[in-house]
Design an enzyme around this catalytic site. Sequence first.
Site, mmCIF file in Angstrom:
data_model
loop_
_atom_site.group_PDB
_atom_site.id
_atom_site.type_symbol
_atom_site.label_atom_id
_atom_site.label_comp_id
_atom_site.label_asym_id
_atom_site.label_seq_id
_atom_site.Cartn_x
_atom_site.Cartn_y
_atom_site.Cartn_z
ATOM 1 N N SER A 72 18.196 24.411 -11.994
ATOM 2 C CA SER A 72 17.702 25.457 -10.568
ATOM 3 C C SER A 72 18.735 25.845 -10.596
ATOM 4 O O SER A 72 19.905 26.066 -10.993
ATOM 5 C CB SER A 72 18.010 23.885 -9.312
ATOM 6 O OG SER A 72 18.033 25.240 -8.375
ATOM 7 N N TYR A 87 22.129 18.828 -4.621
ATOM 8 C CA TYR A 87 21.443 18.861 -5.204
ATOM 9 C C TYR A 87 21.562 20.251 -5.962
ATOM 10 O O TYR A 87 21.880 19.706 -7.254
ATOM 11 C CB TYR A 87 20.040 19.730 -4.453
ATOM 12 C CG TYR A 87 19.193 20.419 -5.136
ATOM 13 C CD1 TYR A 87 17.839 19.592 -5.822
ATOM 14 C CD2 TYR A 87 18.804 22.031 -6.012
ATOM 15 C CE1 TYR A 87 17.020 20.145 -6.368
ATOM 16 C CE2 TYR A 87 17.786 22.346 -5.835
ATOM 17 C CZ TYR A 87 16.623 21.877 -6.544
ATOM 18 O OH TYR A 87 15.831 22.032 -7.641
ATOM 19 N N LYS A 128 22.347 19.559 -10.555
ATOM 20 C CA LYS A 128 21.461 21.097 -10.903
ATOM 21 C C LYS A 128 22.358 20.767 -12.194
ATOM 22 O O LYS A 128 22.065 21.394 -13.763
ATOM 23 C CB LYS A 128 20.284 21.478 -10.539
ATOM 24 C CG LYS A 128 19.655 21.145 -9.605
ATOM 25 C CD LYS A 128 18.537 20.568 -10.721
ATOM 26 C CE LYS A 128 17.157 20.109 -9.924
ATOM 27 N NZ LYS A 128 16.010 19.378 -11.082
#
Length: 306
Positions: free
Chosen positions: A143, A156, A160
Amino acid sequence: MIVTGAGGGIGAEVAKCLAAAGYGVVVSDLGVSVDGHDPDGQVAESVAEVIRARGGRALAHQHDVVSFDAAADLVRRAVEEFGSLDGLVTCHGILRERMIFNMTEDEWDSVVSVHLKGTFNCVRFATEQMRRQRGGSIALLSSAAGLEGSPAQANYAAAKAGIVGLAQSTALAMGRYGVNVNCVVPSAATRMTSRLTDRMQASRPGAERQGPELVAELVRALLDPANRHITGQTFTAAGRKLARWEPPQEQESVRLADEFTYSDVTGAVRQRLGVTPLRRFAALGLPTPAASDPQTTDILEVGDGT
């Protein structure tokens, strides 16, 4: 081919694209909501049915990526169904946003577990099979948060970023076995991006709010045996723009004398090494800390518990 998170969004588009190219596809998805709740076994099956209705080959698998044993079963089922494992694409994920100073332990653990441990689980058993075959391809979805950070997604973003490192490490390990491993960083309109705040949505260029078709075709290209020499890379796909990102590299350096003081070090940091601001400070309109007056700033000694 195995595609995780293939029950919707980017994963479903990837699975359909690979099936249309002639690959047999295992559509793997636990069928949970964006925040990881309420699993639904029909989510993966519905995508598999669409592929079969179009003349493709597809098997649904309700796979919990966090389970080591379930990942082993996923690879086993793929080999039993299609005879080998040509590729693995990991598109699974959940979101539990919170500012870092408010984030709970469960919000951190659950997101890191699904994204990072879940990706490892799949890669662990896929590489075991590909090593036996002496060939295969892996595309791991990361991401922009993993490359550049995200203010309310520390869990997150950390996971990632870890996936980028996992891809590079696995590429180094698997090259001798004819396996290429790359990262794909998608920018597309999905059910995950629909949860972004209006301010964050407004900061995204229009090209990044288009569908996932280019992402799927990029994955297909990276899994093509003709492109197996392309490995250890990170690609972005946004709208109609493809790009390759360089890994972090040394930008500036300073050579200090054998005998150095704190003043030498802080002077080098402040005046000689320079700063490259994170691009997202400007993109999201976020402030940076102001410099303090060095004459009035207290310096904590090493070991000071304050």
